[in-house]
Structure formats: structure tokens, C-alpha cells
Design a protein around this motif. Sequence first.
Motif, short mmCIF file in Angstrom:
data_model
loop_
_atom_site.label_atom_id
_atom_site.label_comp_id
_atom_site.label_asym_id
_atom_site.label_seq_id
_atom_site.Cartn_x
_atom_site.Cartn_y
_atom_site.Cartn_z
N ALA A 277 66.97 49.23 51.15
CA ALA A 277 67.34 48.33 50.05
C ALA A 277 68.04 49.11 48.95
O ALA A 277 69.05 48.65 48.38
N ALA A 278 67.54 50.29 48.64
CA ALA A 278 68.20 51.13 47.64
C ALA A 278 69.57 51.58 48.12
O ALA A 278 70.54 51.61 47.35
N SER A 279 69.67 51.93 49.39
CA SER A 279 70.96 52.37 49.95
C SER A 279 71.98 51.24 49.96
O SER A 279 73.18 51.47 49.76
N ALA A 280 71.53 50.00 50.18
CA ALA A 280 72.45 48.86 50.17
C ALA A 280 73.02 48.63 48.79
O ALA A 280 74.18 48.23 48.64
N ALA A 281 72.22 48.89 47.76
CA ALA A 281 72.69 48.71 46.39
C ALA A 281 73.49 49.91 45.90
O ALA A 281 74.43 49.76 45.12
N TRP A 282 73.12 51.10 46.36
CA TRP A 282 73.76 52.34 45.91
C TRP A 282 74.47 53.00 47.09
O TRP A 282 73.85 53.69 47.90
N PRO A 283 75.79 52.82 47.20
CA PRO A 283 76.52 53.40 48.34
C PRO A 283 76.79 54.89 48.18
O PRO A 283 77.32 55.53 49.09
N VAL B 158 58.99 45.23 45.19
CA VAL B 158 59.95 45.35 44.08
C VAL B 158 59.76 46.68 43.36
O VAL B 158 60.73 47.39 43.05
N ILE B 159 58.50 47.02 43.07
CA ILE B 159 58.22 48.27 42.36
C ILE B 159 58.72 49.48 43.15
O ILE B 159 59.39 50.37 42.62
N TYR C 181 65.62 43.35 43.03
CA TYR C 181 65.64 41.88 43.13
C TYR C 181 66.78 41.37 43.98
O TYR C 181 66.81 40.18 44.31
N ARG C 182 67.72 42.23 44.32
CA ARG C 182 68.92 41.83 45.03
C ARG C 182 68.56 41.12 46.34
O ARG C 182 67.84 41.64 47.17
N GLY C 183 69.10 39.91 46.50
CA GLY C 183 68.83 39.16 47.72
C GLY C 183 67.52 38.40 47.70
O GLY C 183 67.18 37.73 48.68
N GLY C 184 66.77 38.49 46.58
CA GLY C 184 65.49 37.80 46.50
C GLY C 184 65.66 36.33 46.14
O GLY C 184 66.76 35.86 45.82
N ARG C 185 64.55 35.61 46.18
CA ARG C 185 64.58 34.17 45.93
C ARG C 185 64.18 33.80 44.50
O ARG C 185 64.21 32.64 44.14
#
Length: 392
Positions: A181-187, A254-255, A287-291
Amino acid sequence: MFPGLGLLRRPRRLLPRALPLVLLCAPLAGCQAGSAPGSASGSASHPVSATERDVRGAVAAWAAAPPERLSAIPLEGWSYEVSSVREEGVRAFARARLSYRLTGYDVAAPAGSAREVELARDTGTWSVVADRPAPGAPPQLWDQGTVTVERGARALVLGGAGQSSAALSAVAAEADVAVPAASAAWPGRWAGRVVVLVPGSLDAMAALLGRPADEYRGLGAVTTGRTGPGPAPADRVVVNPEGYAQLTAEGRQVILTHETTHVATRAATTARTPLWLSEGFADWAAYRGGRRTPAEAAPALARAVRRGDVPGALPANEAFAFGGDADALARSYEGSWLACRLIADKWGEAALVDLYERAGRESLPAALEEALGTDGGELTRAWREELRRELR
């Protein structure tokens, strides 16, 4: 505690920007190129006595391999750099800097720790009898008791005394989700792995970080390390076992994603990076992609906006300090997340990443102009409008 998710907010930087973080994972300091660990080298201003030479040699021989009690921990590069020796009869005390790496994780830089090694002399020979934190220095996790090790596909979890394998395995599984998830946000380039420490108690956590326990009460986790030029240090995500246990499953995820994102962005984060951007980006990744809707994920700020209290400016660095109004602190985190969310939605995710990278090496006005083609005033106006629209 926040409604719904049960999230526990926490400031990432543990000390003012002007002070370096001297924690259990601080970068190795004081080593000299060309001087072997534990060597007996001296100088004209500090000639080495026979005792000091022998003590240094004994420490170097003893430190040739990690102690047997640490065999479960994947350690490499284990060495001590002795800085001073004090002799007291048949006892000697060597101040040293321990340096080591966790195999496969501490790629960019080693972890370090200030230690005091105690030696005893018997028939003219010095032998190490104890190794402990130097006075005033925080301990290592193994100084607090037996360490349990659990491995995930992308995470190494080290548990302190009293932590069960089942609990640590659950943390490893959550960290395995946080890393991609972190890698998807930070390329940007980073190790793509994370080390998580789970001490046995809140007091044990505070001891590892060298700070009062009250500073971490109610927090889920923190990230150690420092910002600045050079290779990123050996970061650790340190879990508060008491606060973490109060989180929902979604809150724990999330944390951990938030903290792992701090590890991922460490090399691009400097003293120039405003806290609203570094903390907001970490929350955006989490939170990216969350509901969750903005009103659900930012309840404190939503309450303020509904009563007409729309912040006039993006949160200042001081707004993230310990010891203040907890509700105000929550609003600072929530507003920072919504600022980064706005940038990603309006200018694009690539522009948000570009802004983060630029803000770490140049002034914020220049970074905003080059990454977004706007200025601080326009960004603030757009952000305030977004708060009114999303939270009312």
C-alpha cells in the motif's frame, strides 16, 4: 480514540526539528574509516595505554559475533567501536558504539546504539562480563528480555518480553499489507520492507524511544529515524501494545500503512518538508482506496467546520507537537490528509509525489509552483473550499 475506525493519531517527529533523533535506530555516528571496530588506535593527543589497548582487543574479540541469546534475530555486521576506556582496579568500562544490520532489511544504513561494556581482569587477561546501554542511552529491545521473531513476506517483526507468536504473526500479516500500500502511493525507490518492534508494554516502548511513557499513551505506533541528507537510516516502526490493542482491524491497518509510508518516504523527507505534507501524505496513503467518507475519517475537523470554524491556513509544524489539545491535534492531521487528498484529486497523484520530493530539497513556494503551478494562497483557498464542501 476516533469513532468508527478507532484510530489513534500520533505525531511522527518526536523532538523539535532543531534536535536530531537519538533513538534506538539512530544512524551510526563516530565511526572512523579505516579504523577497525574495537581497535586500539590512538593519537598524539590521546596515547593508548597498555590497559586500554588490551581492553579494546578484548572487546573486539568478544564482539566478533552476536551473543548466543540473540541467535533468533537475523543480525549481520555486528561490531563495537570503542571511544573511551575507564579502569577501576580489576574492572574496566569501555564506552562504545554498537553497529549492526538486520539481514535483508537494513540495506541503506546500519542501526546503532551507545553501549557500556564492562570487563574483568583475571591473571592479567581482560574478559567481557556485561554489555548494557551507555548511561542516558535508550536500551535495545533485547535488553528488556527475550526477543521473539516472526517473519512476513515483506516484514520482520521483533517482539519484546511477553509478546506471543500469535500476536506477532498478526502484526506481520498487517505489515505485509501495509508495504505494498505504501509502495502504491510512493513510487520512489525504497527497500519495500519494514521492521516492526512490538515491546512488551507501553513503559518498555517509551524506554526504547528514550521518552516519557505519557507521550505515547493512546497512540498506536511511531516511526523512528531522522531526516536529512545522506542514506536513510535504519527505520523502525515501534508499536504501542496498549494503544494498538484498542484499534479495530481497519484501524490497525491504517496505522501500520501510515507508519510504513513514513519509512518509504524517509529518504525524500528533510527538515524543509512541512509536517502537514509529510503527515498528510502518510494518511493519504493509508486511506487511499478506502470506503470512508471525509466526514467519517475526519470527525474532529468535520465538527469544527459544521460549527463554522473553518481553519484559515494549513497546519503549522507547531500544530503537531505533543502536550497540547488532543482535538486540535486531530484536526491538524485530518486537515493535512484532506489537503493531500485534494492535491491528488485536483492536480494528480504524480503531482502530489512530485511536490513531496521537491519540498524536501527546495522552498515550499518553489515546490508548489514547479509541481502544481500554483502558490500557497491558491492552495489554501482551494483546500478551505474543499473542507466546506466535504465536511458540511
